[in-house]
Motif scaffolding. Sequence first.
Motif, PDB file in Angstrom:
ATOM      1  N   VAL A 132       0.705  -1.090   0.032  1.00 23.45           N
ATOM      2  CA  VAL A 132      -0.044  -0.045   0.015  1.00 23.45           C
ATOM      3  C   VAL A 132       1.194   1.303   0.105  1.00 23.45           C
ATOM      4  O   VAL A 132       0.476   2.334  -0.600  1.00 23.45           O
ATOM      5  CB  VAL A 132      -1.007  -0.009   1.131  1.00 23.45           C
ATOM      6  N   ALA A 133       2.024   1.213   0.747  1.00 27.12           N
ATOM      7  CA  ALA A 133       2.751   2.241   0.808  1.00 27.12           C
ATOM      8  C   ALA A 133       3.760   2.418  -0.627  1.00 27.12           C
ATOM      9  O   ALA A 133       4.218   3.600  -0.335  1.00 27.12           O
ATOM     10  CB  ALA A 133       3.952   2.105   1.998  1.00 27.12           C
ATOM     11  N   LEU A 134       3.612   1.698  -1.496  1.00 21.55           N
ATOM     12  CA  LEU A 134       4.375   1.855  -2.653  1.00 21.55           C
ATOM     13  C   LEU A 134       4.576   3.121  -3.527  1.00 21.55           C
ATOM     14  O   LEU A 134       5.560   3.589  -3.630  1.00 21.55           O
ATOM     15  CB  LEU A 134       3.845   0.659  -3.571  1.00 21.55           C
ATOM     16  N   PRO A 135       3.072   3.828  -3.449  1.00 21.94           N
ATOM     17  CA  PRO A 135       3.262   5.124  -4.218  1.00 21.94           C
ATOM     18  C   PRO A 135       4.373   6.324  -3.538  1.00 21.94           C
ATOM     19  O   PRO A 135       4.752   7.009  -3.946  1.00 21.94           O
ATOM     20  CB  PRO A 135       1.970   5.585  -4.191  1.00 21.94           C
ATOM     21  N   PHE A 136       4.427   6.058  -2.199  1.00 17.91           N
ATOM     22  CA  PHE A 136       5.054   7.088  -1.236  1.00 17.91           C
ATOM     23  C   PHE A 136       6.661   6.713  -1.419  1.00 17.91           C
ATOM     24  O   PHE A 136       7.432   7.550  -1.847  1.00 17.91           O
ATOM     25  CB  PHE A 136       4.854   6.800   0.288  1.00 17.91           C
ATOM     26  N   THR A 137       6.992   5.333  -1.384  1.00 15.32           N
ATOM     27  CA  THR A 137       8.379   4.740  -1.450  1.00 15.32           C
ATOM     28  C   THR A 137       8.908   5.303  -3.005  1.00 15.32           C
ATOM     29  O   THR A 137      10.003   5.634  -2.896  1.00 15.32           O
ATOM     30  CB  THR A 137       8.402   3.321  -1.398  1.00 15.32           C
ATOM     31  N   ILE A 138       8.136   4.953  -3.909  1.00 14.88           N
ATOM     32  CA  ILE A 138       8.279   5.510  -5.429  1.00 14.88           C
ATOM     33  C   ILE A 138       8.814   7.040  -5.310  1.00 14.88           C
ATOM     34  O   ILE A 138       9.794   7.417  -6.068  1.00 14.88           O
ATOM     35  CB  ILE A 138       7.430   5.112  -6.324  1.00 14.88           C
ATOM     36  N   ALA A 139       7.794   7.587  -4.482  1.00 12.95           N
ATOM     37  CA  ALA A 139       8.118   9.351  -4.761  1.00 12.95           C
ATOM     38  C   ALA A 139       9.166   9.518  -3.627  1.00 12.95           C
ATOM     39  O   ALA A 139       9.232  11.004  -3.374  1.00 12.95           O
ATOM     40  CB  ALA A 139       6.737   9.978  -4.187  1.00 12.95           C
ATOM     41  N   ILE A 141       9.183   9.191  -0.275  1.00 13.96           N
ATOM     42  CA  ILE A 141       8.669   9.695   0.881  1.00 13.96           C
ATOM     43  C   ILE A 141       8.722   8.525   1.821  1.00 13.96           C
ATOM     44  O   ILE A 141       8.102   7.534   1.581  1.00 13.96           O
ATOM     45  CB  ILE A 141       7.330  10.011   0.716  1.00 13.96           C
ATOM     46  N   ASP A 142       9.018   8.596   3.277  1.00 12.06           N
ATOM     47  CA  ASP A 142       9.271   7.544   4.151  1.00 12.06           C
ATOM     48  C   ASP A 142       7.691   7.427   4.420  1.00 12.06           C
ATOM     49  O   ASP A 142       7.033   8.173   5.155  1.00 12.06           O
ATOM     50  CB  ASP A 142      10.015   8.064   5.240  1.00 12.06           C
ATOM     51  N   PRO A 143       7.216   6.037   4.337  1.00 10.34           N
ATOM     52  CA  PRO A 143       6.001   5.850   4.443  1.00 10.34           C
ATOM     53  C   PRO A 143       5.610   5.399   5.815  1.00 10.34           C
ATOM     54  O   PRO A 143       4.405   5.083   6.340  1.00 10.34           O
ATOM     55  CB  PRO A 143       5.653   4.667   3.539  1.00 10.34           C
ATOM     56  N   ALA A 148       2.177  10.517   5.345  1.00 10.59           N
ATOM     57  CA  ALA A 148       2.064   9.258   4.579  1.00 10.59           C
ATOM     58  C   ALA A 148       1.499   8.297   5.357  1.00 10.59           C
ATOM     59  O   ALA A 148       0.663   7.394   5.185  1.00 10.59           O
ATOM     60  CB  ALA A 148       3.311   8.931   4.052  1.00 10.59           C
ATOM     61  N   ALA A 149       1.999   7.764   6.622  1.00 13.05           N
ATOM     62  CA  ALA A 149       1.631   7.110   7.505  1.00 13.05           C
ATOM     63  C   ALA A 149       0.083   7.033   7.813  1.00 13.05           C
ATOM     64  O   ALA A 149      -0.546   6.141   8.025  1.00 13.05           O
ATOM     65  CB  ALA A 149       2.421   6.942   8.866  1.00 13.05           C
ATOM     66  N   ALA A 150      -0.283   8.282   8.095  1.00 12.16           N
ATOM     67  CA  ALA A 150      -1.671   8.635   8.463  1.00 12.16           C
ATOM     68  C   ALA A 150      -2.569   8.171   7.304  1.00 12.16           C
ATOM     69  O   ALA A 150      -3.665   7.595   7.429  1.00 12.16           O
ATOM     70  CB  ALA A 150      -1.855  10.090   8.742  1.00 12.16           C
ATOM     71  N   ARG A 151      -2.343   8.557   6.096  1.00 10.73           N
ATOM     72  CA  ARG A 151      -2.975   8.083   4.786  1.00 10.73           C
ATOM     73  C   ARG A 151      -2.999   6.817   4.598  1.00 10.73           C
ATOM     74  O   ARG A 151      -4.052   6.031   4.413  1.00 10.73           O
ATOM     75  CB  ARG A 151      -2.293   8.697   3.461  1.00 10.73           C
TER      76      ARG A 151
END
Length: 275
Positions: A132-139, A141-143, A148-151
């Motif tokens: 689920v965190a992949l979009p953040f990781t790719i960008a 951003i520390d998920p 990010a964690a809240a989303r």
Amino acid sequence: MPTQPPVSSPSEARSPGAAPARPERDGTILEARNLTKRYRLGKREVDALQDVSLKVRRGEFVALMGPSGSGKSTLLHLLGGLDRPTSGEVVLDGEVVSHLSDRDATRLRREKTGFVFQFFNLIPLLDVYENVALPFTIAGIDPRHGEAAARIKDVLELVDLVGRERNRPDQLSAGEQQRVALARALVAQPAILLADEPTGNLDYATGGEILDGLWRSCDERGQTIVLVTHDARAAAYADRVLVVGDGKIRDEIELGRRAEHDARPLIMRLALLGL
Ligand SMILES: Nc1ncnc2c1ncn2[C@@H]1O[C@H](COP(=O)(O)OP(=O)(O)OP(=O)(O)O)[C@@H](O)[C@H]1O
Ligand SMILES: [Mg+2]
């Protein structure tokens, strides 16, 4: 079809507090203008789409329904910038997708669209949270922290997967895997969510869970959705159904927003249209 679906990147998470894109005057967030798509297979040509125009309003849930080969997936791919039309254009959130360079089209897709397909396309070695965190990781951003964690927590709650964060896809049922795919598509809060037969590989009850997840994201969070399906039960969740046939939009059925998703009124309307 790519083996991995494009993953949206959370543009807003990079600049929290940034104003959302200004809504168009009539609330249109996605527009197709006179789209045609012609495939060439050797000497044979297939007109998969012929002069298709449509508008989707911000927050609206639209279903594209039609028989196999009618052009539903082709249309969805053009709407999401996965493919380019032979002629015509797609305007997504104020940008003409079909005129962008490949690089800008990729950026727009990442920032503004989320995709869910029939097959879940999760990364087997990553657990639920990491998928689920992949979009953040790719960008980059520390998920694990902050917005990010809240989303991520928020979408895991939406798809009812809290407590399963450490499971890998092979430790989940098919329905749970598709809920992970849905959470991943929603986590970047895309302008539109595009789903192509997301219940096609699931049994009735499990398919219902996915449809409920789509519905909640739309009704509670204002997520704009375009859902491709040949199933009236799925289409009955939508505010409006566009009936696709032989590469054209043949009919439009306005169902309106309602909490009850009984498919019978839609089936009756389709029967009256001779479908
Ligand atoms: N890459 C391609 N190359 C050639 N023809 C294609 C290609 N993709 C789709 N087509 C053709 O375009 C037409 C529309 O296909 P499309 O996949 O959009 O239909 P669909 O409504 O999504 O069908 P289904 O319900 O079976 O998924 C079909 O005739 C199909 O054979
Ligand atoms: Mg299809």
